[in-house]
Design a protein around this motif. Structure first.
Motif, PDB file in Angstrom:
ATOM      1  N   SER A  39       0.388  -1.486   0.435  1.00  0.00           N
ATOM      2  CA  SER A  39       0.503   0.309   0.574  1.00  0.00           C
ATOM      3  C   SER A  39       1.020   1.526   0.233  1.00  0.00           C
ATOM      4  O   SER A  39       0.391   2.310  -0.488  1.00  0.00           O
ATOM      5  N   MET A 203      -4.134  10.113   5.941  1.00  0.00           N
ATOM      6  CA  MET A 203      -4.670   9.140   6.423  1.00  0.00           C
ATOM      7  C   MET A 203      -4.486   8.405   7.603  1.00  0.00           C
ATOM      8  O   MET A 203      -3.020   8.360   7.943  1.00  0.00           O
ATOM      9  N   THR A 247      -8.397  10.595   5.569  1.00  0.00           N
ATOM     10  CA  THR A 247      -8.909   9.352   4.378  1.00  0.00           C
ATOM     11  C   THR A 247      -9.020   8.341   6.373  1.00  0.00           C
ATOM     12  O   THR A 247      -7.610   7.941   6.051  1.00  0.00           O
ATOM     13  N   SER A 252     -11.474   3.489   3.731  1.00  0.00           N
ATOM     14  CA  SER A 252     -10.382   2.584   3.506  1.00  0.00           C
ATOM     15  C   SER A 252     -11.130   1.207   3.430  1.00  0.00           C
ATOM     16  O   SER A 252     -10.746   0.983   2.521  1.00  0.00           O
ATOM     17  N   THR A 255     -12.569  -0.320   0.559  1.00  0.00           N
ATOM     18  CA  THR A 255     -11.934  -0.973  -1.023  1.00  0.00           C
ATOM     19  C   THR A 255     -11.167  -1.897  -0.653  1.00  0.00           C
ATOM     20  O   THR A 255     -11.076  -2.291   0.305  1.00  0.00           O
ATOM     21  N   TYR A 285      -6.601  -3.740   1.703  1.00  0.00           N
ATOM     22  CA  TYR A 285      -7.147  -2.282   2.084  1.00  0.00           C
ATOM     23  C   TYR A 285      -6.328  -1.663   0.894  1.00  0.00           C
ATOM     24  O   TYR A 285      -5.374  -1.359   1.273  1.00  0.00           O
ATOM     25  N   TRP A 287      -5.979   1.509   1.675  1.00  0.00           N
ATOM     26  CA  TRP A 287      -6.062   2.914   2.276  1.00  0.00           C
ATOM     27  C   TRP A 287      -5.460   4.294   1.877  1.00  0.00           C
ATOM     28  O   TRP A 287      -6.108   5.033   2.107  1.00  0.00           O
ATOM     29  N   ASP A 288      -3.790   3.982   2.196  1.00  0.00           N
ATOM     30  CA  ASP A 288      -3.048   5.027   1.155  1.00  0.00           C
ATOM     31  C   ASP A 288      -3.109   5.213  -0.348  1.00  0.00           C
ATOM     32  O   ASP A 288      -3.789   6.692  -0.689  1.00  0.00           O
ATOM     33  N   LEU A 290      -6.485   5.867  -1.116  1.00  0.00           N
ATOM     34  CA  LEU A 290      -7.767   6.129  -1.783  1.00  0.00           C
ATOM     35  C   LEU A 290      -7.178   7.610  -1.062  1.00  0.00           C
ATOM     36  O   LEU A 290      -7.670   8.277  -1.388  1.00  0.00           O
TER      37      LEU A 290
END
Length: 366
Positions: A39, A203, A247, A252, A255, A285, A287-288, A290
């Motif tokens: 990620s 994030m 975010t 998160s 996703t 996921y 996370w970053d 997104l």
């Protein structure tokens, strides 16, 4: 070529020319760049691959891994996706340790309050065994993707961040997807730093994620980036940014990076695609990614909530948890209004992510 195809081609050409004529959006990436792939690296790659963006530099901070190792992974990623040429994207060493929290103190907290699912660079604090092998902070393991020939910047992250913002006042967005230690240091050194940016994208944090994932169902206010350095998150969130976009875990976990997405990326011969196909082994996921994609295309976010956000810095079982208030209930403190993302257009996000990972490097456009 039929008339419709011809028209679409013409429109695409016009759009490309128009995009090229627009000034690039400026960003400094602040990231805990564990790797290879994963990620952290994929989020940086989204911004590096985006044709409308100029990445002024990448500042590194310990989080998912120790900062010295992250620097090496990130330098090697730049080489492998063919971003090692000019113009240079400097990789700038940053904070190795949180402002206050220590590994030894976290061991004590573990005994008092129980074990957390993820400790990042600290591994499993009891046995130093986790999904990644533990090593001391300044010990550099051999990289599976090969050692970089690129060298990091001789500048430190906090002063690099300050210098870039002063060089481009009100034009630079700070993208912060790891613990916020470097950002807090920059805020503390230069009282003008936050206000001189265009804003910050973070994030971090967790409010009330709707999930059966035990990591969040049992600790809905716990999130690793804020937890690893609570004081840094507190300082950062209290600073006077023109805009804060957040975010959280809540959005998160809506996703997911899938094997099907990687297979589609693998149809491209681009260096970025080859890097991901060779070194991606986990599907989790995004996370970053997104946080990065939502800055590139705000239409990806379909709902948001404006809240005042802070971090619990009291020592105890909630140390590092996310605090939040609506306007009516916030305490009389200098808290900042935050745009908290709550829902997304997943199809639009996935299409952007896959498309940028398949595309060739835009280094020659900068």
């Amino acid at each position: 070529m039929n008339r419709l195809s011809s028209l679409l081609c013409s429109l695409l050409c016009c759009a490309t020319v128009a995009l090229a004529a627009e000034p690039k959006r400026l960003v400094v990436i602040d990231q805990d760049g564990s790797g290879p792939a994963g990620s952290n690296q994929m989020a940086m790659m989204l911004l590096l691959q985006a044709p409308q963006v100029q990445v002024l530099g990448i500042t590194m901070v310990s989080g998912n891994a120790w900062e010295p190792e992250e620097v090496q992974h990130t330098l090697r990623m730049l080489e492998l996706i063919h971003r090692a040429g000019m113009p240079e994207v400097p990789v700038v060493p940053g904070a190795v340790f949180p402002l206050v929290r220590t590994e030894e103190e976290a061991k004590i907290e573990q005994k008092l309050y129980g074990t957390l699912p993820w400790y990042g660079a600290w591994g499993d604090l009891a046995a130093h065994t986790s999904q990644q092998a533990y090593h001391p902070p300044f010990e550099l393991p051999r990289l599976v993707e090969g050692e970089p020939t690129l060298k990091p910047s001789s500048e430190d992250a906090a002063h690099f961040l300050i210098r870039q913002v002063h060089a481009h006042p009100h034009e630079v967005t700070i993208y912060a997807a790891g613990p916020l230690t470097n950002i807090a240091l920059a805020v503390s050194i230069d009282p003008q730093f936050a206000a001189l940016t265009q804003g910050i994208v973070i994030m971090g944090g967790s409010l009330s994620p709707q999930t059966s994932d035990p990591e969040f169902a049992n600790s809905p206010r716990h999130e690793f980036n804020f937890w690893f350095d609570p004081e840094a998150a507190h300082i950062t969130l209290r600073a006077h940014w023109p805009r804060i976009d957040l975010t959280t875990v809540d959005i998160s976990i809506k996703t997911m990076f899938t094997k099907e997405m990687l297979a589609e990326i693998g149809t491209s011969p681009s260096p970025a695609a080859r890097y991901l196909v060779q070194y991606t082994h986990e599907f989790y996921y995004l996370w970053d990614e997104l946080a990065a994609a939502a800055w590139l295309d705000p239409a990806i976010i379909t709902k948001e909530q404006k809240l005042y956000i802070d971090v619990d810095c009291t020592r105890g079982p909630t140390y590092g948890d996310t605090l939040s208030w609506a306007a009516a209930g916030k305490p009389p403190l200098d808290l900042q209004l935050v745009h908290v993302q709550t829902d997304l257009d997943a199809l639009r996000f996935n299409a952007m992510f896959v498309g940028l990972m398949k595309s060739a490097s835009h280094v020659t456009d900068q």
